[in-house]
Design an enzyme around this catalytic site. Structure first.
Site, PDB file in Angstrom:
ATOM      1  N   SER A   1      14.064 -87.416  43.256  1.00  0.00           N
ATOM      2  CA  SER A   1      12.611 -87.532  43.027  1.00  0.00           C
ATOM      3  C   SER A   1      12.146 -88.839  43.659  1.00  0.00           C
ATOM      4  CB  SER A   1      12.371 -87.577  41.516  1.00  0.00           C
ATOM      5  OG  SER A   1      11.082 -88.039  41.212  1.00  0.00           O
TER       6      SER A   1
ATOM      7  N   TYR B   1      13.205 -90.039  32.807  1.00  0.00           N
ATOM      8  CA  TYR B   1      13.156 -89.268  34.064  1.00  0.00           C
ATOM      9  C   TYR B   1      13.604 -90.156  35.237  1.00  0.00           C
ATOM     10  CZ  TYR B   1      11.325 -86.075  37.629  1.00  0.00           C
ATOM     11  OH  TYR B   1      11.203 -85.217  38.707  1.00  0.00           O
TER      12      TYR B   1
HETATM   13  P1  NDP Z   1       9.601 -76.429  37.343  1.00  0.00           P
HETATM   14  O1  NDP Z   1       9.224 -76.836  35.965  1.00  0.00           O
HETATM   15  O2  NDP Z   1       8.791 -75.426  38.074  1.00  0.00           O
HETATM   16  O3  NDP Z   1      11.134 -75.954  37.379  1.00  0.00           O
HETATM   17  C1  NDP Z   1      12.118 -76.507  36.570  1.00  0.00           C
HETATM   18  C2  NDP Z   1      13.294 -75.569  36.571  1.00  0.00           C
HETATM   19  O4  NDP Z   1      14.349 -76.112  35.806  1.00  0.00           O
HETATM   20  C3  NDP Z   1      12.951 -74.206  35.987  1.00  0.00           C
HETATM   21  O5  NDP Z   1      13.403 -73.232  36.877  1.00  0.00           O
HETATM   22  C4  NDP Z   1      13.715 -74.172  34.678  1.00  0.00           C
HETATM   23  O6  NDP Z   1      14.147 -72.826  34.386  1.00  0.00           O
HETATM   24  C5  NDP Z   1      14.890 -75.089  34.993  1.00  0.00           C
HETATM   25  N1  NDP Z   1      15.469 -75.697  33.797  1.00  0.00           N
HETATM   26  C6  NDP Z   1      14.891 -76.551  32.924  1.00  0.00           C
HETATM   27  N2  NDP Z   1      15.733 -76.857  31.922  1.00  0.00           N
HETATM   28  C7  NDP Z   1      16.893 -76.177  32.173  1.00  0.00           C
HETATM   29  C8  NDP Z   1      18.127 -76.077  31.501  1.00  0.00           C
HETATM   30  N3  NDP Z   1      18.376 -76.741  30.348  1.00  0.00           N
HETATM   31  N4  NDP Z   1      19.091 -75.275  32.051  1.00  0.00           N
HETATM   32  C9  NDP Z   1      18.853 -74.602  33.192  1.00  0.00           C
HETATM   33  N5  NDP Z   1      17.700 -74.676  33.878  1.00  0.00           N
HETATM   34  C10 NDP Z   1      16.718 -75.448  33.365  1.00  0.00           C
HETATM   35  O7  NDP Z   1       9.641 -77.800  38.144  1.00  0.00           O
HETATM   36  P2  NDP Z   1       9.834 -78.175  39.686  1.00  0.00           P
HETATM   37  O8  NDP Z   1      10.087 -76.984  40.509  1.00  0.00           O
HETATM   38  O9  NDP Z   1       8.724 -79.085  40.018  1.00  0.00           O
HETATM   39  O10 NDP Z   1      11.154 -79.064  39.571  1.00  0.00           O
HETATM   40  C11 NDP Z   1      12.385 -78.734  40.163  1.00  0.00           C
HETATM   41  C12 NDP Z   1      13.163 -80.013  40.377  1.00  0.00           C
HETATM   42  O11 NDP Z   1      12.467 -80.846  41.303  1.00  0.00           O
HETATM   43  C13 NDP Z   1      13.368 -80.847  39.109  1.00  0.00           C
HETATM   44  O12 NDP Z   1      14.638 -81.427  39.118  1.00  0.00           O
HETATM   45  C14 NDP Z   1      12.296 -81.922  39.254  1.00  0.00           C
HETATM   46  O13 NDP Z   1      12.635 -83.079  38.546  1.00  0.00           O
HETATM   47  C15 NDP Z   1      12.313 -82.131  40.749  1.00  0.00           C
HETATM   48  N6  NDP Z   1      11.121 -82.768  41.303  1.00  0.00           N
HETATM   49  C16 NDP Z   1       9.872 -82.189  41.188  1.00  0.00           C
HETATM   50  C17 NDP Z   1       8.775 -82.816  41.760  1.00  0.00           C
HETATM   51  C18 NDP Z   1       7.396 -82.255  41.711  1.00  0.00           C
HETATM   52  O14 NDP Z   1       6.458 -82.941  42.121  1.00  0.00           O
HETATM   53  N7  NDP Z   1       7.199 -81.028  41.248  1.00  0.00           N
HETATM   54  C19 NDP Z   1       8.916 -84.085  42.471  1.00  0.00           C
HETATM   55  C20 NDP Z   1      10.260 -84.582  42.519  1.00  0.00           C
HETATM   56  C21 NDP Z   1      11.310 -83.943  41.950  1.00  0.00           C
HETATM   57  P3  NDP Z   1      14.269 -72.237  32.894  1.00  0.00           P
HETATM   58  O15 NDP Z   1      13.177 -72.851  32.100  1.00  0.00           O
HETATM   59  O16 NDP Z   1      14.180 -70.768  33.074  1.00  0.00           O
HETATM   60  O17 NDP Z   1      15.636 -72.662  32.429  1.00  0.00           O
END
Ligand code: NDP
Length: 256
Positions: A146, A159
């Site tokens: 990130s 985070y």
């Molecule tokens: P979303 O909230 O759209 O996606 C998060 C994903 O993580 C979901 O698919 C969720 O699936 C999964 N997840 C959460 N908890 C668990 C768990 N305990 N076990 C398995 N899967 C889990 O967020 P983003 O697409 O934005 O984020 C994806 C990644 O990118 C993250 O690591 C985030 O920190 C990172 N990121 C995002 C940024 C942004 O601006 N959006 C910027 C920088 C980094 P489910 O709930 O079905 O388990």
């Protein structure tokens, strides 16, 4: 004849959090490059939707239910992927969550939940995948960091700690596994419009605008815009690239 540098035909990729946002964007990119895809997450309805989207493009895909903080779930997910596709070549550790509070307002459970998903989950999945990659003669681990791997914010203590940890964990694995031809890298997305950032975009529009204005590209990113770098890091094109952290951020991180 050696395969084309960006070809993933015959490769197997497991994407945590591949059922939405950035993870789904990366899963689609890897699938379009030829990989078979295991979508690994908790919400099975969402995962079924992602699998249907992949299959509509002719990509072989399965959904595996897994909480990345649960070691048994993680081991079972890797075993299920290997059973279905015959092996494992690429892991994208993308699952992530956030709790927005000042450090002194956080309770221990909130701190631990973020660290468990964003950092311990990366460790558990990487460890489970490692022996499978050794069996294949190499592999690729792509961890999602990130801007908070570099910067911090007053409301993002766990985070930022977890995402900084991901970069350092990446370097340790890259160093440990180079002799087994496993490359380990981090992608650091900039500000991407997904479910995770929706609340910020809707509830704090001034921060949304500040971020847009600070970004040289003058816009937020889309989830599909991480796919190109992920494909590069998943293919033989990146065989001499390991331990790095690559920003994909419209230039956000080059601004003072
Ligand atoms: P979303 O909230 O759209 O996606 C998060 C994903 O993580 C979901 O698919 C969720 O699936 C999964 N997840 C959460 N908890 C668990 C768990 N305990 N076990 C398995 N899967 C889990 O967020 P983003 O697409 O934005 O984020 C994806 C990644 O990118 C993250 O690591 C985030 O920190 C990172 N990121 C995002 C940024 C942004 O601006 N959006 C910027 C920088 C980094 P489910 O709930 O079905 O388990």
């Amino acid at each position: 004849m050696a395969s084309a540098p960006f070809d993933l035909s015959g490769k197997v990729a497991l994407v945590t959090g591949g059922n939405g946002g950035i993870g789904k964007g990366i899963a689609l990119g890897l699938g379009r490059a030829g990989a078979n895809i295991a979508v690994v997450a908790r919400n099975q309805d969402k995962s079924a939707g992602a699998v249907a989207e992949l299959e509509a493009l002719g990509i072989q895909a399965i959904s595996i239910r897994c909480d990345v903080t649960d070691v048994d779930d993680v081991d079972t997910a890797v075993a299920a992927c290997v059973e279905r596709f015959g092996g494992l070549d690429i892991v994208v550790n993308n699952s992530g969550i956030n709790v927005r509070k000042l450090p002194h307002e956080l309770d221990l459970a909130e701190w631990q939940t973020v660290i468990d998903v964003n950092l311990t989950g990366v460790f558990l999945m990487s460890k489970a995948a490692y022996p499978e990659m050794v069996k294949r003669g190499g592999g690729k681990v792509i961890n999602i960091g990130s801007m908070m791997s570099i910067f911090a914010h007053e409301t993002l203590a766990p985070y930022a700690a977890s995402k900084g940890g991901v970069v350092q964990f990446t370097k340790a694995c890259a160093s440990a596994w180079a002799k087994e031809n496993i490359q380990v890298n981090t992608i650091m997305p900039g500000w991407i419009a997904t479910d995770m950032t929706e609340t910020l975009r809707i509830n704090v529009p001034e921060r949304y605008e500040t971020i847009r204005a600070r970004t040289p590209a003058q816009r937020w990113g889309r989830p599909d815009e991480l796919a190109g770098t992920a494909v590069f890091l998943a293919t033989s094109a990146s065989d001499f690239v390991t331990g790095t952290a690559i920003p994909v951020d419209g230039g956000y991180s080059i601004q003072s």
